[in-house]
Write a protein that holds these residues in place. Structure first.
Motif, short mmCIF file in Angstrom:
data_model
loop_
_atom_site.label_atom_id
_atom_site.label_comp_id
_atom_site.label_asym_id
_atom_site.label_seq_id
_atom_site.Cartn_x
_atom_site.Cartn_y
_atom_site.Cartn_z
N GLU A 177 0.92 -1.08 0.00
CA GLU A 177 0.13 -0.09 0.10
C GLU A 177 0.77 1.17 -0.05
OE1 GLU A 177 -3.24 2.50 2.76
OE2 GLU A 177 -2.58 0.41 3.47
N LYS A 178 1.87 1.28 0.68
CA LYS A 178 2.87 2.44 0.86
C LYS A 178 3.33 2.74 -0.41
CE LYS A 178 6.58 4.38 3.68
NZ LYS A 178 7.28 5.05 2.48
N TYR A 179 3.69 1.57 -1.21
CA TYR A 179 4.49 1.80 -2.49
C TYR A 179 3.49 2.19 -3.42
CZ TYR A 179 6.11 0.21 -7.26
OH TYR A 179 6.74 0.61 -8.30
N LEU A 180 2.17 1.93 -3.43
CA LEU A 180 1.17 2.35 -4.38
C LEU A 180 1.02 4.02 -4.11
CD1 LEU A 180 -1.55 -0.37 -4.36
CD2 LEU A 180 0.38 -0.24 -5.58
N ARG A 181 0.79 4.10 -2.91
CA ARG A 181 0.37 5.64 -2.77
C ARG A 181 1.71 6.71 -2.70
NH1 ARG A 181 -4.22 5.94 0.03
NH2 ARG A 181 -5.17 4.41 1.10
N ASP A 182 3.05 6.21 -2.57
CA ASP A 182 4.23 6.86 -2.74
C ASP A 182 4.84 7.00 -3.98
OD1 ASP A 182 3.76 7.57 -0.10
OD2 ASP A 182 5.33 5.94 0.72
N GLU A 183 4.83 5.79 -4.69
CA GLU A 183 5.46 5.74 -6.05
C GLU A 183 4.59 5.52 -7.30
OE1 GLU A 183 8.75 5.80 -5.99
OE2 GLU A 183 8.75 5.66 -3.64
#
Length: 244
Positions: A177-183
């Motif tokens: 999830e963090k990757y989706l939102r940040d990257e």
């Protein structure tokens, strides 16, 4: 039985549709005229229909002018590109005489005063250049419609819910999830709410919502970007729902 050479035969064409103006009063008369008709002339669309269509705004009060609104919507369904193929000729109207200057002319003979709408004379058409350029009006209306469609498409958004399954049990879904939102950032993409959903035997998947501008973001491209997360973290991506 032939016609004597000196005999002259003339035909007076009767107008099915009288001359109308685009003033509020004129539109009311046109609405009344169309209450029992589908077209302004005959039983199929003609250049008289396209002539008036191009001069009347599509912003018609359906409650006050239901017949005019129905006719305008129907003629518009053919598309302005088809107007040139309509039979007949573009009407040419002579300037109306000011009624307030000669009010006595409004009083006609007994027979004329009892005539119906069907007895209006159709205006003569000419092969020479018309004061009204039908092609220009058609192009203008088409450009306006295309502009409105482009503006509508530019604002159109969809709410897409993705199910993201991890590659193995050791993969942290919150890391995904963090990757989706940040990257994964795109013009027209806004990430929304998310939750972890149980699948079976203690295995979970990430369910995340995205709001996208349809003309800017492709769901296929978005799925590919999620699946291609570095480190083989994502096993699969499915669209759960897609709402406009």
């Amino acid at each position: 039985r032939g016609v004597h050479p000196s005999t002259r035969i003339s035909f007076v064409r009767k107008m099915v549709a009288p001359q109308f103006t685009t003033s509020p009063e004129g539109l009311v008369k046109l609405n009344d005229f169309l209450s029992s008709r589908s077209y302004l002339e005959g039983y199929s669309p003609s250049k008289t229909d396209s002539f008036y269509y191009l001069q009347i705004s599509s912003d018609i009060d359906h409650d006050k002018l239901p017949h005019l609104a129905r006719w305008h919507r129907h003629i518009g369904s053919f598309g302005v590109g088809a107007f040139e193929s309509f039979p007949g000729e573009t009407p040419i109207f002579e300037a109306e005489e000011a009624k307030d200057e000669q009010p006595e002319k409004a009083v006609a003979s007994g027979d004329d005063s009892e005539s119906s709408d069907d007895e209006f004379e159709i205006p003569e058409s000419s092969d020479s250049d018309s004061d009204v350029d039908l092609d220009a009006l058609a192009r203008k209306r088409k450009e306006e419609q295309q502009k409105k469609e482009a503006e509508k498409m530019a604002k159109a958004k969809s709410i897409v819910v993705f199910d993201v399954k991890k590659f193995d049990e050791e993969t942290d879904l919150r890391e995904i999830e963090k990757y989706l939102r940040d990257e994964i950032k795109m013009d027209g993409l806004t990430w929304g709410s998310s939750e972890l959903v149980d699948v079976a035997y203690g295995i979970q998947k990430l369910r995340i919502t995205a709001v996208i501008v349809d003309i800017k973001v492709s769901t296929d491209v978005l799925e590919e970007k999620i699946t291609n997360m570095p480190g083989e973290k994502v096993q699969s991506v499915d669209i759960v729902s897609f709402n406009k």
